[in-house]
Design an enzyme around this catalytic site. Structure first.
Site, mmCIF file in Angstrom:
data_model
loop_
_atom_site.group_PDB
_atom_site.id
_atom_site.type_symbol
_atom_site.label_atom_id
_atom_site.label_comp_id
_atom_site.label_asym_id
_atom_site.label_seq_id
_atom_site.Cartn_x
_atom_site.Cartn_y
_atom_site.Cartn_z
ATOM 1 N N GLY A 254 -15.625 1.397 -15.895
ATOM 2 C CA GLY A 254 -14.262 0.908 -15.665
ATOM 3 C C GLY A 254 -14.172 -0.165 -14.611
ATOM 4 O O GLY A 254 -13.229 -0.196 -13.830
ATOM 5 N N CYS B 213 -8.618 -0.107 18.259
ATOM 6 C CA CYS B 213 -9.682 0.754 18.829
ATOM 7 C C CYS B 213 -10.565 1.373 17.759
ATOM 8 O O CYS B 213 -11.432 2.200 18.066
ATOM 9 C CB CYS B 213 -9.041 1.850 19.684
ATOM 10 S SG CYS B 213 -8.223 3.150 18.723
ATOM 11 N N GLN C 100 -15.172 1.763 -6.118
ATOM 12 C CA GLN C 100 -14.411 0.629 -5.578
ATOM 13 C C GLN C 100 -12.943 1.036 -5.454
ATOM 14 O O GLN C 100 -12.134 0.307 -4.893
ATOM 15 C CB GLN C 100 -14.514 -0.594 -6.489
ATOM 16 C CG GLN C 100 -15.935 -1.080 -6.684
ATOM 17 C CD GLN C 100 -16.014 -2.128 -7.780
ATOM 18 O OE1 GLN C 100 -16.047 -3.328 -7.516
ATOM 19 N NE2 GLN C 100 -16.035 -1.684 -9.031
ATOM 20 N N HIS D 113 -14.537 0.647 -0.681
ATOM 21 C CA HIS D 113 -13.368 -0.185 -0.330
ATOM 22 C C HIS D 113 -12.334 0.599 0.462
ATOM 23 O O HIS D 113 -11.192 0.163 0.586
ATOM 24 C CB HIS D 113 -12.726 -0.754 -1.604
ATOM 25 C CG HIS D 113 -13.562 -1.831 -2.237
ATOM 26 N ND1 HIS D 113 -13.325 -2.312 -3.499
ATOM 27 C CD2 HIS D 113 -14.634 -2.511 -1.780
ATOM 28 C CE1 HIS D 113 -14.227 -3.241 -3.790
ATOM 29 N NE2 HIS D 113 -15.035 -3.379 -2.755
ATOM 30 N N TYR E 84 0.823 -1.223 0.000
ATOM 31 C CA TYR E 84 0.000 0.000 0.000
ATOM 32 C C TYR E 84 0.848 1.260 0.000
ATOM 33 O O TYR E 84 0.453 2.278 -0.575
ATOM 34 C CB TYR E 84 -0.999 -0.028 1.168
ATOM 35 C CG TYR E 84 -2.089 -1.047 0.915
ATOM 36 C CD1 TYR E 84 -2.056 -2.313 1.488
ATOM 37 C CD2 TYR E 84 -3.106 -0.769 -0.009
ATOM 38 C CE1 TYR E 84 -3.017 -3.265 1.194
ATOM 39 C CE2 TYR E 84 -4.076 -1.718 -0.313
ATOM 40 C CZ TYR E 84 -4.011 -2.965 0.286
ATOM 41 O OH TYR E 84 -4.963 -3.913 -0.029
ATOM 42 N N ASN F 249 -17.163 0.944 -20.465
ATOM 43 C CA ASN F 249 -15.977 0.144 -20.172
ATOM 44 C C ASN F 249 -15.103 0.016 -21.422
ATOM 45 O O ASN F 249 -15.606 0.134 -22.544
ATOM 46 C CB ASN F 249 -16.411 -1.246 -19.687
ATOM 47 C CG ASN F 249 -15.352 -1.899 -18.820
ATOM 48 O OD1 ASN F 249 -14.967 -1.375 -17.773
ATOM 49 N ND2 ASN F 249 -14.857 -3.035 -19.278
ATOM 50 N N CYS G 143 -1.000 3.937 17.035
ATOM 51 C CA CYS G 143 -2.304 4.589 16.845
ATOM 52 C C CYS G 143 -2.300 5.875 17.673
ATOM 53 O O CYS G 143 -1.950 5.840 18.871
ATOM 54 C CB CYS G 143 -3.423 3.664 17.335
ATOM 55 S SG CYS G 143 -5.002 4.508 17.570
ATOM 56 N N ALA H 133 -12.153 5.213 -20.997
ATOM 57 C CA ALA H 133 -13.040 6.056 -20.174
ATOM 58 C C ALA H 133 -12.865 7.542 -20.494
ATOM 59 O O ALA H 133 -13.842 8.293 -20.527
ATOM 60 C CB ALA H 133 -12.745 5.800 -18.699
ATOM 61 N N GLU I 188 -13.890 -2.566 -22.758
ATOM 62 C CA GLU I 188 -14.421 -3.641 -23.615
ATOM 63 C C GLU I 188 -15.599 -4.282 -22.890
ATOM 64 O O GLU I 188 -15.795 -4.018 -21.698
ATOM 65 C CB GLU I 188 -13.338 -4.688 -23.872
ATOM 66 C CG GLU I 188 -12.850 -5.353 -22.609
ATOM 67 C CD GLU I 188 -11.332 -5.515 -22.563
ATOM 68 O OE1 GLU I 188 -10.652 -5.239 -23.550
ATOM 69 O OE2 GLU I 188 -10.847 -5.896 -21.489
HETATM 70 N N1 APR Z 1 -11.120 2.824 -19.772
HETATM 71 C C1 APR Z 1 -12.229 2.145 -19.374
HETATM 72 N N2 APR Z 1 -12.204 0.896 -18.837
HETATM 73 C C2 APR Z 1 -10.988 0.331 -18.679
HETATM 74 C C3 APR Z 1 -9.778 0.974 -19.067
HETATM 75 C C4 APR Z 1 -9.886 2.276 -19.634
HETATM 76 N N3 APR Z 1 -8.804 2.964 -20.036
HETATM 77 N N4 APR Z 1 -8.741 0.126 -18.807
HETATM 78 C C5 APR Z 1 -9.278 -0.989 -18.258
HETATM 79 N N5 APR Z 1 -10.629 -0.875 -18.199
HETATM 80 C C6 APR Z 1 -11.606 -1.848 -17.673
HETATM 81 C C7 APR Z 1 -11.256 -3.307 -17.941
HETATM 82 O O1 APR Z 1 -11.813 -3.725 -19.182
HETATM 83 C C8 APR Z 1 -11.951 -3.989 -16.753
HETATM 84 O O2 APR Z 1 -13.301 -4.325 -17.069
HETATM 85 O O3 APR Z 1 -11.596 -1.694 -16.279
HETATM 86 C C9 APR Z 1 -11.959 -2.930 -15.661
HETATM 87 C C10 APR Z 1 -10.977 -3.213 -14.538
HETATM 88 O O4 APR Z 1 -11.427 -4.374 -13.879
HETATM 89 P P1 APR Z 1 -10.635 -4.868 -12.585
HETATM 90 O O5 APR Z 1 -9.171 -4.843 -12.865
HETATM 91 O O6 APR Z 1 -11.284 -6.149 -12.168
HETATM 92 O O7 APR Z 1 -10.908 -3.726 -11.500
HETATM 93 P P2 APR Z 1 -12.223 -3.510 -10.641
HETATM 94 O O8 APR Z 1 -13.432 -3.945 -11.407
HETATM 95 O O9 APR Z 1 -12.172 -2.121 -10.149
HETATM 96 O O10 APR Z 1 -11.998 -4.518 -9.394
HETATM 97 C C11 APR Z 1 -12.966 -4.454 -8.367
HETATM 98 O O11 APR Z 1 -11.681 -6.007 -7.058
HETATM 99 O O12 APR Z 1 -9.658 -6.726 -6.340
HETATM 100 C C12 APR Z 1 -10.763 -6.004 -5.974
HETATM 101 O O13 APR Z 1 -10.756 -4.309 -4.366
HETATM 102 C C13 APR Z 1 -10.384 -4.576 -5.685
HETATM 103 O O14 APR Z 1 -11.757 -2.626 -6.017
HETATM 104 C C14 APR Z 1 -11.225 -3.777 -6.652
HETATM 105 C C15 APR Z 1 -12.320 -4.747 -7.041
#
Ligand code: APR
EC number: 2.3.1.286
Length: 230
Positions: free
Chosen positions: A172, A117, A88, A106, A53, A198, A133, A216, A200
């Site tokens: 996204g 605490c 998220q 999240h 992190y 998204n 803390c 996006a 794709e």
């Molecule tokens: N523009 C739009 N969409 C995009 C782009 C972009 N430039 N690049 C990637 N993506 C899309 C991918 O196609 C995919 O569907 O973003 C999505 C990312 O998916 P993940 O990597 O699974 O991320 P997310 O959906 O946020 O994961 C959800 O999973 O691991 C946990 O806590 C973590 O918050 C996270 C949660």
């Protein structure tokens, strides 16, 4: 007055240089979830988790909002009705773009939490297992991030927003992690028009009434333009 509820995921921050999780070479290709994103992993090796992190916090500190974040902030400013962003993501790019109503289900990289605490405070850029803390002075501090197996934040309010939504947009996100994966179905059942924005088609894109695919930073401003012109 139309109510719009938006769910964002890592894809909205991809063009700001922050990695996604499940794309080619994503964060879960580089790290084991059980080591860096579970309470058990943190107990096993708190230094490894803090390092993970700390690296993401340093990267997020350098990142800038992209036109997609800015378009959602514009939508909140200019829409006639309520616009709620449920993210998220743990980066602060929605707020950096001027968004106001943002629910971090999240948690957030800029938050620290005491496992003993429950005190919360602003996380320093670098955290370590022996940080104390500020409230109870115990060395039980952790990132204020919701890990796998933990309950996401704000869920009561989020289910309510989804039931009241006229429009629900998922931006996204691969929609593979529950409960966020069910938000589209929940809002749709309650009568919302559902949109997927998204890069794709996601695995369950056909659950949605509308889908627009592409980066996006291109797709979201056009969608916001269309929503504001209705
Ligand atoms: N523009 C739009 N969409 C995009 C782009 C972009 N430039 N690049 C990637 N993506 C899309 C991918 O196609 C995919 O569907 O973003 C999505 C990312 O998916 P993940 O990597 O699974 O991320 P997310 O959906 O946020 O994961 C959800 O999973 O691991 C946990 O806590 C973590 O918050 C996270 C949660």
């Amino acid at each position: 007055m139309e109510k719009i509820v938006i769910l964002t995921g890592a894809g909205i921050s991809a063009e700001s240089g922050l990695g996604t999780f499940r794309d080619e070479g994503g964060l879960w290709a580089q790290h084991r979830i059980e080591d860096v994103a579970t309470p058990e992993g943190f107990v096993r090796d708190p230094q490894l988790v803090h390092d993970f992190y700390n690296a993401r916090r340093a990267q997020a500190a350098e990142a800038k909002p992209n036109p997609a974040h800015e378009a959602l902030a514009r939508l909140q400013r200019e829409a006639k009705g309520e616009v709620v962003i449920v993210t998220q993501n743990v980066d602060g790019l929605h707020e950096a773009a001027g968004a106001t109503r943002v629910l971090h289900m999240h948690g957030a990289l800029d938050g620290a939490l005491c496992a003993a605490c429950d005190h919360r405070w602003g996380a320093p850029l670098t955290m370590a297992p022996d940080d104390l803390c500020p409230a109870c002075q115990k060395a039980t501090t952790r990132p204020d991030i919701v890990w796998f197996g933990e309950m996401p934040y704000y869920m009561d309010g989020i289910w309510q927003h989804l039931e009241e939504a006229d429009v629900f947009a998922a931006i996204g996100t691969s929609r593979q992690v529950y409960p966020a994966a069910a938000f589209g179905q929940h809002a749709g059942r309650a009568g919302a028009h559902t949109v997927e924005l998204n890069l794709e088609p996601s695995a369950n894109t056909r659950d949605f009434a509308e889908a627009r695919h592409g980066p996006a930073s291109a797709v979201v401003p056009l969608w916001v333009e269309d929503v504001l012109s209705l």
